[in-house]
Write an enzyme that holds these catalytic residues in place. Structure first.
Site, PDB file in Angstrom:
ATOM      1  N   ARG A  12       0.845  -1.190   0.000  1.00  0.00           N
ATOM      2  CA  ARG A  12       0.000   0.000   0.000  1.00  0.00           C
ATOM      3  C   ARG A  12       0.885   1.247   0.000  1.00  0.00           C
ATOM      4  NH1 ARG A  12      -3.349  -2.891  -1.443  1.00  0.00           N
ATOM      5  NH2 ARG A  12      -5.397  -3.360  -0.563  1.00  0.00           N
ATOM      6  N   HIS A  38      -0.219   0.326  -9.905  1.00  0.00           N
ATOM      7  CA  HIS A  38      -0.959  -0.635  -9.067  1.00  0.00           C
ATOM      8  C   HIS A  38      -1.352  -1.857  -9.908  1.00  0.00           C
ATOM      9  CE1 HIS A  38      -3.576  -0.892  -5.206  1.00  0.00           C
ATOM     10  NE2 HIS A  38      -3.220  -2.111  -5.620  1.00  0.00           N
TER      11      HIS A  38
END
Length: 309
Positions: A224, A272
């Site tokens: 993250r 991502h």
């Protein structure tokens, strides 16, 4: 009884199709057009607005559309007595390990330096690296971290992992707890972050952690964006203490065009993309949990609310 689906990035049509291969008569509803809230007993979500879950009086399970559940715990008022599950998919673990291996090998085999030399039209053969001396460390030994650690160790890299609680993994030197973090970092030349995001792990990759790594270490973050203090990372790269970083996740996604990571010569940015949720392989776990909850049984892969993962 109906399933509620909510995501801004995953395909509702694909998930409905795959889930109905396991539950043909599934009542599949997509937020916000879910009809009678009392019909909803199972929610399959990514990024549900805070407070929304309380609208469903018969909700039994909230299932994350990914391995992470931090997006669910952002809601400060989750209904009590509702199970929260994460997605544990071998396909996702394989995909994540591929990304981590790609970046470990890229840094180990000096791919970042050779790419810069190509841009400069510079022909310069670098000293050949020694795998036996390149120490890789996995920060976080959940299902994704354990899989990556095993695959890296299989290539004969000296491999270690750190987790909040003690783990035992064949071929991997395991550290745990606050006392184990510093010695783990000091023996790590390539640090790969696969931690869950919790209040305890947010901002964990800060100036202190980066300074504890050996000079010339590399960072791979596919967990993250909030694990990294961006200003500290850039300072460590600029000083030369950190030799390079491969970053797949960011505090704001998409990352703004003005962000310094885009143009930093020592940073590889990917959008991502390390391991995306796959409806074809993930649907069976979700379908099994739907059937289990409707039969009055506890679902699989329930997360610990107190731990946040």
């Amino acid at each position: 009884m109906a399933l509620l689906f909510k995501s801004n990035s995953d395909s509702a049509a694909r998930w409905e199709k795959e889930l109905r291969t396991h539950i043909p008569d599934l009542d599949f509803r997509v937020w916000p057009d879910y009809g009678d809230p009392a019909d909803i007993d199972f929610a399959l979500v990514w990024g549900m607005p805070a407070g929304e879950f309380h609208k469903f009086p018969n909700l039994r399970c909230i299932a994350s559309l990914g391995a992470g559940v931090d997006h669910i715990f952002r809601d400060p008022d989750l209904p009590e007595g509702v199970a929260i599950t994460r997605l544990v998919d071998p396909w996702m673990a394989q995909a994540m390990s591929e990304y981590v291996l790609l970046q470990v090998l890229r840094f180990h085999r000096q791919g970042d330096i050779y790419a810069r030399q190509q841009a400069e039209k510079k022909w310069d053969t670098l000293p050949f690296p020694d795998t036996a001396k390149r120490r890789v460390g996995i920060l976080g030994l959940g299902s994704l971290g354990e899989d990556a650690a095993k695959k890296i160790a299989a290539l004969d890299f000296p491999t270690a992992g750190w987790s909040r609680t003690p783990k035992q993994i064949a071929g991997v030197e395991c550290y745990s707890g606050q006392d184990g973090l510093e010695p783990f970092l000091k023996r790590t030349d390539i640090l790969c972050c696969l931690l869950p995001l919790t209040p305890q792990t947010e901002n964990i990759i800060d100036a202190k952690l980066l300074a504890t790594l050996p000079e010339g270490a590399f960072i791979v973050n596919s967990a993250r964006g909030k694990h990294v203090v961006d200003e500290d990372m850039i300072a460590a790269l600029d000083s030369g203490h950190i030799a390079g970083a491969a970053l797949d996740v960011f505090r704001e996604e998409p990352m703004p065009a003005s962000h310094p990571y885009w143009a930093h010569p020592k940073v590889l940015v990917t959008p991502h993309a390390a391991a995306l949720t796959n409806p074809r392989t993930g649907a069976k776990q979700v379908a099994d949990n739907i059937l289990r909850t409707r039969a009055g049984q506890p679902p699989a892969y329930v997360v610990d609310r107190s731990a946040g993962y």
